[in-house]
Design a protein around this motif. Structure first.
Motif, PDB file in Angstrom:
ATOM      1  N   GLU A  76      13.600  -4.514  -2.971  1.00  0.00           N
ATOM      2  CA  GLU A  76      13.978  -4.511  -1.530  1.00  0.00           C
ATOM      3  C   GLU A  76      15.014  -5.335  -0.776  1.00  0.00           C
ATOM      4  O   GLU A  76      15.874  -4.802  -0.085  1.00  0.00           O
ATOM      5  CB  GLU A  76      12.500  -4.762  -0.679  1.00  0.00           C
ATOM      6  CG  GLU A  76      12.625  -4.389   0.915  1.00  0.00           C
ATOM      7  CD  GLU A  76      11.209  -4.968   1.368  1.00  0.00           C
ATOM      8  OE1 GLU A  76      11.233  -4.530   2.884  1.00  0.00           O
ATOM      9  OE2 GLU A  76      10.367  -5.152   0.952  1.00  0.00           O
ATOM     10  N   PRO A 109       5.080  -6.890  -3.761  1.00  0.00           N
ATOM     11  CA  PRO A 109       5.801  -6.126  -2.599  1.00  0.00           C
ATOM     12  C   PRO A 109       5.705  -7.324  -1.489  1.00  0.00           C
ATOM     13  O   PRO A 109       5.007  -8.355  -1.316  1.00  0.00           O
ATOM     14  CB  PRO A 109       4.707  -5.311  -2.090  1.00  0.00           C
ATOM     15  CG  PRO A 109       3.304  -5.846  -2.649  1.00  0.00           C
ATOM     16  CD  PRO A 109       3.694  -6.527  -3.829  1.00  0.00           C
ATOM     17  N   LEU A 146       8.927  -5.198  -6.933  1.00  0.00           N
ATOM     18  CA  LEU A 146       9.437  -4.469  -5.809  1.00  0.00           C
ATOM     19  C   LEU A 146       9.901  -5.638  -4.504  1.00  0.00           C
ATOM     20  O   LEU A 146      11.205  -4.934  -4.059  1.00  0.00           O
ATOM     21  CB  LEU A 146       8.158  -3.932  -4.887  1.00  0.00           C
ATOM     22  CG  LEU A 146       7.385  -2.773  -6.061  1.00  0.00           C
ATOM     23  CD1 LEU A 146       6.150  -2.420  -5.486  1.00  0.00           C
ATOM     24  CD2 LEU A 146       8.481  -1.739  -6.623  1.00  0.00           C
ATOM     25  N   SER A 147       9.628  -6.565  -4.330  1.00  0.00           N
ATOM     26  CA  SER A 147      10.198  -7.472  -3.190  1.00  0.00           C
ATOM     27  C   SER A 147      11.757  -7.726  -3.744  1.00  0.00           C
ATOM     28  O   SER A 147      12.765  -7.692  -2.967  1.00  0.00           O
ATOM     29  CB  SER A 147       9.551  -8.693  -3.107  1.00  0.00           C
ATOM     30  OG  SER A 147       9.358  -9.413  -4.236  1.00  0.00           O
ATOM     31  N   TYR A 164      14.320   0.977  -0.041  1.00  0.00           N
ATOM     32  CA  TYR A 164      13.198   0.616  -0.861  1.00  0.00           C
ATOM     33  C   TYR A 164      11.930   1.508  -0.407  1.00  0.00           C
ATOM     34  O   TYR A 164      11.511   1.985  -1.413  1.00  0.00           O
ATOM     35  CB  TYR A 164      12.953  -0.738  -0.208  1.00  0.00           C
ATOM     36  CG  TYR A 164      11.489  -1.288  -0.798  1.00  0.00           C
ATOM     37  CD1 TYR A 164      11.007  -1.489  -1.848  1.00  0.00           C
ATOM     38  CD2 TYR A 164      10.576  -1.549   0.263  1.00  0.00           C
ATOM     39  CE1 TYR A 164       9.769  -1.787  -2.223  1.00  0.00           C
ATOM     40  CE2 TYR A 164       9.264  -1.884   0.054  1.00  0.00           C
ATOM     41  CZ  TYR A 164       8.793  -1.980  -1.130  1.00  0.00           C
ATOM     42  OH  TYR A 164       7.618  -2.537  -1.466  1.00  0.00           O
ATOM     43  N   ALA A 176      -1.999  -2.477  -4.434  1.00  0.00           N
ATOM     44  CA  ALA A 176      -1.056  -3.333  -4.115  1.00  0.00           C
ATOM     45  C   ALA A 176      -1.269  -4.878  -4.329  1.00  0.00           C
ATOM     46  O   ALA A 176      -2.551  -5.132  -3.871  1.00  0.00           O
ATOM     47  CB  ALA A 176      -0.269  -3.143  -2.669  1.00  0.00           C
ATOM     48  N   GLU A 229       4.580  -0.085   2.076  1.00  0.00           N
ATOM     49  CA  GLU A 229       3.851   0.033   1.009  1.00  0.00           C
ATOM     50  C   GLU A 229       2.342   1.051   1.134  1.00  0.00           C
ATOM     51  O   GLU A 229       2.146   1.722   0.182  1.00  0.00           O
ATOM     52  CB  GLU A 229       3.280  -1.191   0.262  1.00  0.00           C
ATOM     53  CG  GLU A 229       4.751  -2.028  -0.085  1.00  0.00           C
ATOM     54  CD  GLU A 229       5.310  -2.511   1.241  1.00  0.00           C
ATOM     55  OE1 GLU A 229       6.361  -3.439   0.555  1.00  0.00           O
ATOM     56  OE2 GLU A 229       4.840  -2.943   2.278  1.00  0.00           O
ATOM     57  N   LEU A 253       1.329  -1.323  -6.953  1.00  0.00           N
ATOM     58  CA  LEU A 253       2.452  -1.833  -6.351  1.00  0.00           C
ATOM     59  C   LEU A 253       2.445  -3.401  -6.586  1.00  0.00           C
ATOM     60  O   LEU A 253       1.457  -3.813  -6.017  1.00  0.00           O
ATOM     61  CB  LEU A 253       2.735  -1.444  -5.027  1.00  0.00           C
ATOM     62  CG  LEU A 253       2.762   0.191  -5.044  1.00  0.00           C
ATOM     63  CD1 LEU A 253       2.920   0.328  -3.203  1.00  0.00           C
ATOM     64  CD2 LEU A 253       3.918   0.597  -5.556  1.00  0.00           C
ATOM     65  N   LEU A 273      10.088   4.315  -3.051  1.00  0.00           N
ATOM     66  CA  LEU A 273       8.511   4.257  -3.276  1.00  0.00           C
ATOM     67  C   LEU A 273       7.930   5.794  -2.834  1.00  0.00           C
ATOM     68  O   LEU A 273       7.059   6.213  -3.604  1.00  0.00           O
ATOM     69  CB  LEU A 273       7.882   3.641  -2.226  1.00  0.00           C
ATOM     70  CG  LEU A 273       8.030   2.057  -2.486  1.00  0.00           C
ATOM     71  CD1 LEU A 273       7.163   0.991  -1.223  1.00  0.00           C
ATOM     72  CD2 LEU A 273       7.643   1.596  -3.702  1.00  0.00           C
ATOM     73  N   TRP A 283       6.838 -12.046   0.063  1.00  0.00           N
ATOM     74  CA  TRP A 283       6.014 -12.392  -1.243  1.00  0.00           C
ATOM     75  C   TRP A 283       5.844 -13.701  -1.727  1.00  0.00           C
ATOM     76  O   TRP A 283       6.893 -14.360  -1.783  1.00  0.00           O
ATOM     77  CB  TRP A 283       6.716 -11.381  -2.131  1.00  0.00           C
ATOM     78  CG  TRP A 283       6.196 -11.789  -3.698  1.00  0.00           C
ATOM     79  CD1 TRP A 283       6.561 -12.411  -4.544  1.00  0.00           C
ATOM     80  CD2 TRP A 283       4.777 -11.334  -4.245  1.00  0.00           C
ATOM     81  NE1 TRP A 283       5.682 -12.556  -5.724  1.00  0.00           N
ATOM     82  CE2 TRP A 283       4.827 -11.753  -5.447  1.00  0.00           C
ATOM     83  CE3 TRP A 283       3.713 -10.579  -3.396  1.00  0.00           C
ATOM     84  CZ2 TRP A 283       3.369 -11.687  -6.214  1.00  0.00           C
ATOM     85  CZ3 TRP A 283       2.752 -10.371  -4.576  1.00  0.00           C
ATOM     86  CH2 TRP A 283       2.716 -10.976  -5.679  1.00  0.00           C
TER      87      TRP A 283
END
Length: 444
Positions: free
Chosen positions: A191, A231, A187-188, A209, A247, A240, A228, A213, A273
């Motif tokens: 983003e 992130p 996910l990072s 981003y 997560a 998030e 997740l 979600l 992250w």
């Protein structure tokens, strides 16, 4: 649906990660089956409820008419629905590793592949003209991982018509395949295209981003659990929290062992992250923040066969359980050795079933109080957990009145499976990397 979506503690399960990580390749289907059968026999009776795939899906081009992946790898004979039913028959659920914002190169290459419910070609919901100017370049388009060359997956462009329908259709597709858990990774990278301060791709922006979600959450509803992964959790997870049930709060399990679980970059905190490198630091730092936002901390999987001592294994399993994190086995039927029993402590696993979540006295990993955790069972008994992260023995002493606000109590050790008698305080010497997990029942 077999997983309880409103449960306060994470699922107990097995994933394919170890074989894939150690060989840098996909999970063969016959090995997948062998591990499922092992889980059904050895762990399902203890409450383990799921089997989940992991990554290494770049060689997978088996897609349907809407571009959705039909199986883990092209070499697999059976699809997701087959394996979901196979697991259901054995009392477990199927989890799948995939990010609904990915597009297979096979879908981009075939103009007949359209977004479900529309006549929009899937190739039109990604930016094919984007040119990445970083290292290891050479291919065009907005890609997830450029080192994979032409096999690299594409990212969706959230601003394009059909993007929402594609993402939500993907989630619904997995639901229709009877998948109960979706592990949404990298996910990072979507983003902001940054990995540990280094640019590795396109910055899609916070707004897009967050929007993706929200699409995933809306499509998932109460029909599939969303996890997740990777992130940034910027501004204490403001984008998030509330977007899934779980997560990730630490780096990958990787080579395993105590260094990976507790010691690497111990006490250090980053603004990207992963903000905490190890599971131990992450579980401490994020414990109250996640609980306040009604999400479960995911500390990644465990490979007990990589730890040096049984004390280390017991501490890792204990912390995951008492913190309310999932207990995710990556060891396999032919790598676990003589350590399966450490995953099978019924007294400890009951805390997961009772949804008991403990908290450290301090959420600062550098504070000694962060190794003392306190939780409470629904019936009122206190769970006191004491850990030693150091490589030397450690004396511990807990006065019940001062720390637990209780007096004379019956004490039980959940690993020794012994009643220790009546106490007003607990004193012990913890071995290197060891722990004690106690149930404290105050006399009335």
């Amino acid at each position: 649906m077999r997983l309880k979506l409103d449960k306060k503690t994470g699922p107990l399960y097995w994933c394919t990660y170890e074989h894939q990580f150690t060989r840098n390749t996909y999970m063969p289907e016959d090995r997948f089956k062998a591990n499922i059968d092992w889980m059904a026999k050895e762990f399902a009776p203890y409450g383990y409820e799921m089997v989940c795939t992991d990554g290494w899906i770049e060689d997978s081009f088996c897609i349907n008419e809407n571009g959705y992946l039909t199986r883990h790898h092209d070499s697999w004979k059976h699809d997701w629905k087959y394996w979901a039913e196979y697991l259901n028959e054995r009392g477990m659920a199927l989890g799948v590793y995939y990010n609904p914002t990915w597009i297979s190169p096979a879908a981009v290459q075939d103009e007949k592949i359209t977004v479900k419910g529309t006549d929009i070609p899937v190739r039109e919901i990604t930016d094919l003209s984007y040119e990445y100017d970083g290292d290891r370049c050479g291919i065009d388009g907005d890609r997830f991982s450029y080192p994979n060359g032409e096999k690299a997956l594409y990212w969706i462009d959230a601003d394009r018509p059909g993007a929402k329908e594609y993402v939500q259709g993907y989630v619904q597709y997995f639901i229709d395949c009877h998948v109960d858990f979706l592990r949404v990774d990298f996910l990072s990278w979507y983003e902001d295209g940054i990995d540990k301060g280094r640019r590795i791709g396109r910055n899609h922006g916070e707004a897009n981003y967050r929007k993706t979600l929200e699409w995933i959450k809306e499509a998932a509803g109460d029909k599939i659990m969303i996890s997740l992964v990777m992130p940034h959790l910027k501004e204490n997870g403001k984008n998030e929290f509330g977007m899934g049930q779980m997560a990730r709060i630490n780096e990958d399990a990787g080579t395993g062992g105590w260094e990976t679980y507790s010691d690497k970059n111990r006490g250090q905190h980053f603004d990207y992250w992963s903000q905490c490198t190890t599971a131990f630091d992450g579980l401490i730092y994020w414990s109250r923040r996640f609980a306040e936002n009604h999400m479960i901390m995911d500390a990644d999987m465990l490979r007990l066969n990589t730890f040096a001592t049984e004390e280390e294994c017991i501490s890792a399993v204990s912390l995951d359980i008492i913190a309310g994190a999932p207990l995710d086995i990556a060891d396999q039927y032919d790598t676990i050795g003589e350590r399966a029993w450490i995953y099978q402590n019924k007294e400890l696993l009951e805390l997961n079933q009772k949804e008991v979540v403990s908290f450290p006295l301090s959420t600062d990993p550098a504070d000694p109080g962060s190794t003392v955790w306190i939780g409470k069972e629904p019936s009122g008994e206190i769970i006191l957990s004491l850990f030693n992260r150091d490589s030397q023995e450690k004396k511990v002493s807990v006065d019940f009145q001062n720390v637990l606000s209780c007096g004379l109590s019956e004490v039980r050790d959940l690993w020794l499976h012994q009643d220790l008698g009546e106490m007003t305080a607990f004193d012990a010497v913890l071995p290197p990397h060891g722990c004690r997990i106690l149930r404290i029942s105050e006399r009335r």
